[in-house]
Design an enzyme around this catalytic site. Sequence first.
Site, PDB file in Angstrom:
ATOM      1  N   PHE A  94       0.915  -1.175  -0.093  1.00  0.00           N
ATOM      2  CA  PHE A  94       0.016   0.041  -0.129  1.00  0.00           C
ATOM      3  C   PHE A  94       0.844   1.255   0.098  1.00  0.00           C
ATOM      4  O   PHE A  94       1.671   1.303   0.815  1.00  0.00           O
ATOM      5  CB  PHE A  94      -0.978  -0.114   1.320  1.00  0.00           C
ATOM      6  CG  PHE A  94      -1.779  -1.253   1.353  1.00  0.00           C
ATOM      7  CD1 PHE A  94      -1.443  -2.470   1.972  1.00  0.00           C
ATOM      8  CD2 PHE A  94      -3.081  -1.026   0.738  1.00  0.00           C
ATOM      9  CE1 PHE A  94      -2.288  -3.528   2.000  1.00  0.00           C
ATOM     10  CE2 PHE A  94      -3.688  -2.343   0.635  1.00  0.00           C
ATOM     11  CZ  PHE A  94      -3.501  -3.385   1.452  1.00  0.00           C
ATOM     12  N   VAL A  98       2.856  -1.625   4.116  1.00  0.00           N
ATOM     13  CA  VAL A  98       2.414  -0.274   4.146  1.00  0.00           C
ATOM     14  C   VAL A  98       3.637   0.561   4.138  1.00  0.00           C
ATOM     15  O   VAL A  98       4.129   0.545   5.217  1.00  0.00           O
ATOM     16  CB  VAL A  98       1.392  -0.078   5.190  1.00  0.00           C
ATOM     17  CG1 VAL A  98       0.612   1.576   4.919  1.00  0.00           C
ATOM     18  CG2 VAL A  98       0.276  -1.052   5.405  1.00  0.00           C
ATOM     19  N   CYS A  99       3.638   1.426   3.097  1.00  0.00           N
ATOM     20  CA  CYS A  99       4.785   2.320   2.967  1.00  0.00           C
ATOM     21  C   CYS A  99       4.891   3.617   4.329  1.00  0.00           C
ATOM     22  O   CYS A  99       3.835   4.035   4.501  1.00  0.00           O
ATOM     23  CB  CYS A  99       4.498   3.206   1.979  1.00  0.00           C
ATOM     24  SG  CYS A  99       6.059   4.237   1.586  1.00  0.00           S
ATOM     25  N   ILE A 100       5.577   3.414   4.991  1.00  0.00           N
ATOM     26  CA  ILE A 100       5.756   4.223   6.551  1.00  0.00           C
ATOM     27  C   ILE A 100       5.887   5.492   6.014  1.00  0.00           C
ATOM     28  O   ILE A 100       5.159   6.440   6.738  1.00  0.00           O
ATOM     29  CB  ILE A 100       6.859   3.625   7.266  1.00  0.00           C
ATOM     30  CG1 ILE A 100       6.853   4.367   8.511  1.00  0.00           C
ATOM     31  CG2 ILE A 100       8.367   3.654   6.418  1.00  0.00           C
ATOM     32  CD1 ILE A 100       7.877   3.575   9.593  1.00  0.00           C
ATOM     33  N   SER A 117       2.520   6.571   5.125  1.00  0.00           N
ATOM     34  CA  SER A 117       1.614   6.664   6.308  1.00  0.00           C
ATOM     35  C   SER A 117       1.669   7.658   7.268  1.00  0.00           C
ATOM     36  O   SER A 117       0.787   8.303   7.690  1.00  0.00           O
ATOM     37  CB  SER A 117       1.869   5.192   6.931  1.00  0.00           C
ATOM     38  OG  SER A 117       1.545   4.082   5.947  1.00  0.00           O
TER      39      SER A 117
END
Lengths: 130, 96, 125
Positions: A39, A77-79, A82
């Site tokens: 994501f 999930v791409c930090i 995010s």
Amino acid sequence: MRYAIVVLGGPYSHQASHSGLRFAKALIARGHQLEAVFFYHDGVYNAARLAAPPQDEPHLVDGWVELHRQHNVRLDVCIAASLRRGLLDEGEAQRHGKQGHSVEAPFELTGLGQLIDLGLSCDRLVTFAP
Amino acid sequence: MQLHTLNRSPLVSNVWRQALTAMSGDDRLLLIEDGVQGALAPQVGRFADIRGRLFALREDLEARGLLERCAEGIQIIDVDGFVDLTAEADKVIGWY
Amino acid sequence: MTDNVATGGDVLVILRHGPHGGSLLREGLDTALVAAAFGKRVSLLFMGEGAAALVSGQTAGALGQKGTHATLAMLEMYDIETLLVEAEALEGLGLVMADAEMDVQPVSAAEVADQVAAHALVMTF
């Protein structure tokens, strides 16, 4: 074949996550393997643990969690994407002095290197975007 | 042979041009989501150069009430067909 | 395949959006930089509105948004050697090569298709 899926659209706002989840289920039903869903961009909103859509509408966040539980699909999930969008797990919330957290397992905050790795190591990478 | 997916309507975005530019050899184009509007008779001419290599996703046409309004010559496939197209291609490129 | 453009590579990142208006340009560039940092052979192709990323003289946004000009300056440092721009995209914005912030090679539509076919992984942003 080993697949990876990239989702760049948030749930509800765009069809990307709906299409992505449909495609994910179909490829597994067809006998392929789904290694992970990555994501990025607004797709990180798919990890929002407090999402509360009406009962008669699809619950995308739960849908991804179910995919993980039934088929062991990793939810990356791409930090960086995010944090900018207010999606923090407990660790990041603590690190940033925030009360509460908005992401929890099985969604994992990770780096873009994971996306590159998936793209180059899986047989197919399919992207769903806004 | 590569598979390109297109999810924007040609009425809204000209990304369809970029998808066509990027296509080579016997590459295929699959219209999904709002991209299925490209399958309508007044729009499908934009894809004349890839006749026979153009596909549209059934469930997106159906949801939009466009299944019966699809132009001739487009191959309508369901999500299982979508999976098969991706498996048949060397790689998949998304245009949005 | 054409001779005058470096062909083949691991990752082709196609940038189709301009600076400031959205985050896709920045997110695409970050992806390219990470791939290069991991030792992959990365090519960047600026297509359509993406050519606007190349205009020299960009600044931060009025609210302090960073933009992408500083990131673009880092490309060379990160060993991203293949920098391409769709020739038609430059024309569409009324730009000539002298307007570009850095050394990019203009490519034709046919060359775009060649580049897409020549890379193992192609991602669009």
